[in-house]
Design a protein around this motif. Structure first.
Motif, PDB file in Angstrom:
ATOM      1  N   PRO A 109       0.551  -1.129  -0.396  1.00 45.95           N
ATOM      2  CA  PRO A 109      -0.592   0.348   0.196  1.00 45.95           C
ATOM      3  C   PRO A 109       1.051   1.322  -0.434  1.00 45.95           C
ATOM      4  O   PRO A 109       0.118   2.138  -0.130  1.00 45.95           O
ATOM      5  CB  PRO A 109      -0.904  -0.383   1.536  1.00 45.95           C
ATOM      6  CG  PRO A 109      -0.839  -1.110   1.857  1.00 45.95           C
ATOM      7  CD  PRO A 109       0.179  -2.238   0.752  1.00 45.95           C
ATOM      8  N   ARG A 126      12.632  -4.577   7.001  1.00 49.78           N
ATOM      9  CA  ARG A 126      13.257  -5.309   8.596  1.00 49.78           C
ATOM     10  C   ARG A 126      13.713  -6.564   8.068  1.00 49.78           C
ATOM     11  O   ARG A 126      15.259  -6.845   8.561  1.00 49.78           O
ATOM     12  CB  ARG A 126      12.781  -4.806   9.230  1.00 49.78           C
ATOM     13  CG  ARG A 126      11.899  -5.555   8.997  1.00 49.78           C
ATOM     14  CD  ARG A 126      10.557  -4.778  11.102  1.00 49.78           C
ATOM     15  NE  ARG A 126      10.601  -4.449  10.803  1.00 49.78           N
ATOM     16  CZ  ARG A 126       9.303  -3.680  11.893  1.00 49.78           C
ATOM     17  NH1 ARG A 126       9.047  -4.886  12.877  1.00 49.78           N
ATOM     18  NH2 ARG A 126       8.693  -2.218  11.176  1.00 49.78           N
ATOM     19  N   PHE A 134      -3.592  -9.718  -1.273  1.00 53.19           N
ATOM     20  CA  PHE A 134      -4.210  -9.778   0.358  1.00 53.19           C
ATOM     21  C   PHE A 134      -5.028 -10.939   0.596  1.00 53.19           C
ATOM     22  O   PHE A 134      -5.354 -10.932   1.507  1.00 53.19           O
ATOM     23  CB  PHE A 134      -5.033  -8.251   0.698  1.00 53.19           C
ATOM     24  CG  PHE A 134      -4.147  -7.061   1.525  1.00 53.19           C
ATOM     25  CD1 PHE A 134      -4.157  -6.696   2.022  1.00 53.19           C
ATOM     26  CD2 PHE A 134      -3.225  -6.002  -0.555  1.00 53.19           C
ATOM     27  CE1 PHE A 134      -3.249  -6.127   2.751  1.00 53.19           C
ATOM     28  CE2 PHE A 134      -2.887  -5.161   0.204  1.00 53.19           C
ATOM     29  CZ  PHE A 134      -2.387  -5.094   1.606  1.00 53.19           C
ATOM     30  N   GLY A 190      -2.015 -14.160   8.954  1.00 48.61           N
ATOM     31  CA  GLY A 190      -2.716 -14.010   7.988  1.00 48.61           C
ATOM     32  C   GLY A 190      -2.212 -12.775   7.057  1.00 48.61           C
ATOM     33  O   GLY A 190      -2.289 -12.132   6.557  1.00 48.61           O
ATOM     34  N   GLN A 191      -0.190 -12.614   8.004  1.00 45.00           N
ATOM     35  CA  GLN A 191       0.277 -11.567   7.449  1.00 45.00           C
ATOM     36  C   GLN A 191       1.541 -12.269   6.657  1.00 45.00           C
ATOM     37  O   GLN A 191       2.176 -12.457   6.563  1.00 45.00           O
ATOM     38  CB  GLN A 191       0.660 -10.820   8.795  1.00 45.00           C
ATOM     39  CG  GLN A 191      -0.958 -10.127   9.502  1.00 45.00           C
ATOM     40  CD  GLN A 191      -0.566  -9.202  10.691  1.00 45.00           C
ATOM     41  OE1 GLN A 191       0.337  -9.819  11.879  1.00 45.00           O
ATOM     42  NE2 GLN A 191      -1.039  -8.198  11.116  1.00 45.00           N
ATOM     43  N   ILE A 192       2.309 -10.801   6.305  1.00 47.47           N
ATOM     44  CA  ILE A 192       3.203 -10.518   5.523  1.00 47.47           C
ATOM     45  C   ILE A 192       3.998  -9.659   6.483  1.00 47.47           C
ATOM     46  O   ILE A 192       3.953  -9.211   8.002  1.00 47.47           O
ATOM     47  CB  ILE A 192       3.999 -10.249   4.127  1.00 47.47           C
ATOM     48  CG1 ILE A 192       3.228  -8.163   4.186  1.00 47.47           C
ATOM     49  CG2 ILE A 192       2.607 -10.617   3.001  1.00 47.47           C
ATOM     50  CD1 ILE A 192       4.673  -7.715   4.213  1.00 47.47           C
TER      51      ILE A 192
HETATM   52  N1  GTB Z   1       3.954  -7.919  14.265  1.00 51.16           N
HETATM   53  C1  GTB Z   1       3.510  -8.495  13.275  1.00 51.16           C
HETATM   54  C2  GTB Z   1       5.876  -8.321  12.620  1.00 51.16           C
HETATM   55  O1  GTB Z   1       6.257  -8.101  13.463  1.00 51.16           O
HETATM   56  O2  GTB Z   1       5.788  -9.122  11.476  1.00 51.16           O
HETATM   57  C3  GTB Z   1       3.176  -7.388  12.222  1.00 51.16           C
HETATM   58  C4  GTB Z   1       2.851  -7.781  10.458  1.00 51.16           C
HETATM   59  C5  GTB Z   1       2.011  -6.672   9.991  1.00 51.16           C
HETATM   60  O3  GTB Z   1       1.661  -5.708  10.604  1.00 51.16           O
HETATM   61  N2  GTB Z   1       2.639  -7.176   8.459  1.00 51.16           N
HETATM   62  C6  GTB Z   1       1.289  -6.392   7.592  1.00 51.16           C
HETATM   63  C7  GTB Z   1       0.319  -7.313   7.079  1.00 51.16           C
HETATM   64  O4  GTB Z   1       0.534  -8.593   6.674  1.00 51.16           O
HETATM   65  C8  GTB Z   1       1.908  -5.455   6.636  1.00 51.16           C
HETATM   66  S1  GTB Z   1       3.185  -4.030   7.317  1.00 51.16           S
HETATM   67  N3  GTB Z   1      -0.586  -6.723   7.266  1.00 51.16           N
HETATM   68  C9  GTB Z   1      -2.102  -7.524   6.217  1.00 51.16           C
HETATM   69  C10 GTB Z   1      -3.238  -7.432   7.530  1.00 51.16           C
HETATM   70  O5  GTB Z   1      -3.019  -7.461   8.596  1.00 51.16           O
HETATM   71  O6  GTB Z   1      -4.275  -8.278   6.866  1.00 51.16           O
HETATM   72  C11 GTB Z   1       2.273  -3.160   7.742  1.00 51.16           C
HETATM   73  C12 GTB Z   1       2.401  -2.116   7.002  1.00 51.16           C
HETATM   74  C13 GTB Z   1       1.401  -2.605   5.724  1.00 51.16           C
HETATM   75  C14 GTB Z   1       1.377  -1.126   5.224  1.00 51.16           C
HETATM   76  C15 GTB Z   1       2.529  -0.023   5.349  1.00 51.16           C
HETATM   77  N4  GTB Z   1       2.662   0.991   4.684  1.00 51.16           N
HETATM   78  O7  GTB Z   1       1.928   0.506   3.120  1.00 51.16           O
HETATM   79  O8  GTB Z   1       2.845   2.383   4.625  1.00 51.16           O
HETATM   80  C16 GTB Z   1       3.092  -0.020   6.322  1.00 51.16           C
HETATM   81  C17 GTB Z   1       2.950  -1.080   6.907  1.00 51.16           C
END
Ligand code: GTB
Length: 216
Positions: free
Chosen positions: A12, A23, A42, A57-59
């Motif tokens: 996004p 990171r 997504f 369900g995250q990355i």
């Molecule tokens: N605590 C976990 C970790 O450190 O690995 C948090 C992981 C996390 O929040 N992942 C997010 C994700 O998968 C992506 S990084 N979100 C989708 C969901 O939950 O459905 C968070 C993020 C997304 C987008 C921006 N941005 O566009 O600026 C910044 C940070």
């Protein structure tokens, strides 16, 4: 053994490097480990194949042989334990660096994430104007303390460590808010992190994916 991480098919942020795969890429670059990236949409992130790797369900996720990890703190800790370059050898210095990893994720990141949520997802709420300054002040409280600790040092505890990698990654999310500029030593600290060749390679790698125009 091949390392594979997951990242957004299209972040996004359009390639600002703020999604959390950056990171992990940075840590892998610091220790000189090549890696593959599997991009997930997504929708795919919420499907069984990905949920088997990441219960929420995250990355990002991290796969290496039959090991699968999620949570960036755990992933980076694993990388730092397996390869030299992210944690000092001396036991006490190592323990302090790990302490800073936890501080970045448990103490500094939560109010910063709250601020992002307040700005991105809550601006249409009738209470948003009243809440936003409170949330920003909670971030400032942490930055005051972190700035006082860092002083004019380059890194949080002597040499660069995984603690700095996570702290810089967390603080980077504040740049667009302008809050970081209220603390010149923290702004310089973040800039120092961004100047590291490993960070630059990680940033470029995620940008190469996210700057591509949509194909659909
Ligand atoms: N605590 C976990 C970790 O450190 O690995 C948090 C992981 C996390 O929040 N992942 C997010 C994700 O998968 C992506 S990084 N979100 C989708 C969901 O939950 O459905 C968070 C993020 C997304 C987008 C921006 N941005 O566009 O600026 C910044 C940070």
């Amino acid at each position: 053994m091949t390392i594979t991480i997951t990242a957004f098919e299209r972040s996004p942020d359009g390639g600002k490097g703020l999604a959390r795969d950056t990171r992990v890429r940075w840590a892998l670059e610091e220790v000189g480990q090549p890696y593959d990236v599997r991009l997930v949409s997504f929708r795919a992130m919420k499907e069984p194949a990905h949920l088997a790797l990441h219960p929420f369900g995250q990355i990002p996720t991290y796969e290496e042989g039959d090991l699968a990890l999620f949570e960036t703190g755990a992933i980076i800790f694993h990388i730092a334990q397996q390869h030299a370059g992210l944690l000092p050898e001396t036991p006490n210095a190592r323990a302090r660096a790990i302490t800073w990893m936890f501080a970045a994720l448990n103490t500094v990141e939560p109010p910063i994430v709250d601020l992002g949520t307040a700005k991105l997802l809550e601006r249409d709420k009738p209470w948003s104007d009243a809440r936003l300054p409170l949330v920003a002040d909670r971030v400032r409280a942490r930055l005051d303390q972190l700035s006082a600790w860092l002083g004019d040092a380059d890194w949080l505890d002597g040499v660069f460590s995984a603690g700095d990698l996570l702290m810089v990654s967390v603080l980077l999310r504040l740049r667009s808010s302008g809050l970081l500029d209220e603390y010149p030593n923290l702004a310089a600290y973040v800039a120092r992190g961004e100047l590291r060749p490993a960070y630059k390679r990680a940033f470029a790698a995620q940008l190469a994916i996210n700057a591509k125009p949509p194909t659909d």
